[in-house]
Design an enzyme around this catalytic site. Sequence first.
Site, PDB file in Angstrom:
ATOM      1  N   HIS A  91      41.074  41.214  55.378  1.00 37.06           N
ATOM      2  CA  HIS A  91      39.639  41.396  55.101  1.00 37.06           C
ATOM      3  C   HIS A  91      38.806  40.538  56.040  1.00 37.06           C
ATOM      4  CE1 HIS A  91      40.623  42.559  50.672  1.00 37.06           C
ATOM      5  NE2 HIS A  91      40.780  43.577  51.503  1.00 37.06           N
ATOM      6  N   SER A 115      43.727  38.392  52.579  1.00 37.42           N
ATOM      7  CA  SER A 115      42.280  38.227  52.469  1.00 37.42           C
ATOM      8  C   SER A 115      41.952  36.747  52.671  1.00 37.42           C
ATOM      9  CB  SER A 115      41.811  38.767  51.111  1.00 37.42           C
ATOM     10  OG  SER A 115      40.419  38.777  51.045  1.00 37.42           O
ATOM     11  N   ASP A 165      42.708  43.678  45.837  1.00 36.79           N
ATOM     12  CA  ASP A 165      43.030  44.749  46.782  1.00 36.79           C
ATOM     13  C   ASP A 165      44.519  44.670  47.144  1.00 36.79           C
ATOM     14  OD1 ASP A 165      42.613  46.909  48.439  1.00 36.79           O
ATOM     15  OD2 ASP A 165      41.822  45.719  50.110  1.00 36.79           O
TER      16      ASP A 165
END
Lengths: 282, 203
Positions: B45, B18, B138
């Site tokens: 992401h 991310s 996540d």
Amino acid sequence: MSTSEEVENQQIELQLLLQAIYLKYGYDFRSYAKASVKRRILHRMTTDQFPNISAMQHRLLEDVSFFETLLLDLSINVTEMFRDPTFYLALRKEVIPLLRNYPFLKIWHAGCSSGEEVYSMAILLKEEGLYDRAQIYATDMNQVILKKARDGIFSINRLKSYTMNYQRAGGQESFSDYYNAHYDHVVMDKSLKENILFSDHNLATDGVFGEMHLIICRNVLIYFNRELQDRVFRLFAESLTLGGIMCLGSKESVRLSNISTIFDDISKEEKIYRKSLSLDKI
Amino acid sequence: MSSVLHEKRFEVVVIGASAGGIRALTMVLSALPEDFALPIIIVQHVHPHSGGYISHILGAKCALIVKQADEKESVLGGTVYIAPPNYHLMLETDRSFSLSVAAPVNYSRPAIDVLFETAIDAYYDKIVCIVLTGANHDGSQGAAKIHRAGGYIIVQDPTTAEADSMPRATLAATPVDKVLPLEQIGAYLLQLINRSNQLWHFP
Ligand SMILES: C[S@@+](CC[C@H](N)C(=O)[O-])C[C@H]1O[C@@H](n2cnc3c(N)ncnc32)[C@H](O)[C@@H]1O
């Protein structure tokens, strides 16, 4: 038990559950891409504390309301107004000029979910001066979601992003003219609904819906396996007039299907196709 | 000769990243040679409207083919696949990709957990799973599931991460096989795959 055996057993349980849904309620999820279906089923299994997928089967057969819950789980209804603004820009530029040639327009939104996409189209047609000659058919397999679509009531939280989408999609007017705002929701303007007919249609099991000039089916086919995708492409090909337009979602393509050749590209990037005008391809 | 001997210990690498991920991914991937045999599947992401720029950046900096994963595409070795923006990327049991616009998971679409969890259905315990820098959690649940399924987990040492919450969340969620500073992950991965697949062939 090894991981591979565990996975295989779960796949069997899943197949059996889908078979049960089909035999009992007639909804056919057997030809859907499995990964997504499995995630939704496992999610329901955990939320409702079933020990395994097989345990859901009994409940499913006995309890219609549990089936309805599963149906909502399985029909992924996530949508937005003017989703992928560049697609609507391409519609305005490449497709609207072609549609102007017809005195009367029939448009089919297949898998319209809660209707955001249909109202977006209605707005676009109004702005392009084509709404009055259009008949829009908006269909989905899920009746609960179709009722939402028919009501045209959307949460106010999402309006800001819809307004941005509208502008990025080439909208020139004031977006707020198209709805009436209430405390926490908006109601889409009645005049947008006049030429829209909402109805129940299942792409996996139902047939041709009528002769169409434009078919929009976005983010539905990604949930189907190849065979079911092919079935739907044939259905669309049969429904379109010669030179009719088919629009898919940005990650969907007709190019891997066995009837690919009867569609020409209008926009490769935006997945807009035209049913060939030359009869020998069909 | 039994066919088991030919089975590889690892058949896929899945990576989640991310905030700070582009730099981290570049570092990891550039350590891998052109003939790296496994597929590498990545969820990074990104903003929903960001287009395909990540595959271009990474493609320019590493020896492997880098591309955005397409719907129904079959997974091939020696290729790096990136999840398209605004879609969840999933693996089917026949080792092809599918995409979904289902609601974000952990506020993310694509979500790392979704890739990791579905990877188990396609690759069972033959997974190397890598969690890199990121400012959320996540990937932690998916990594825990891969661990339970028998896969191998590598986590970026949080002290070397631009954003440390993602690697920390994974370390809190599951036992892992290896915690490594960013600059060692690529070389370690290469060694791991070479060594373990050899051992597996000639036990
Ligand atoms: C992700 S939504 C897409 C909505 C909208 N077209 C868009 O792109 O934003 C998918 C929709 O397809 C519908 N659907 C799924 N399977 C279907 C089928 N077999 N027949 C008709 N509709 C179906 C679901 O109920 C859901 O509303």
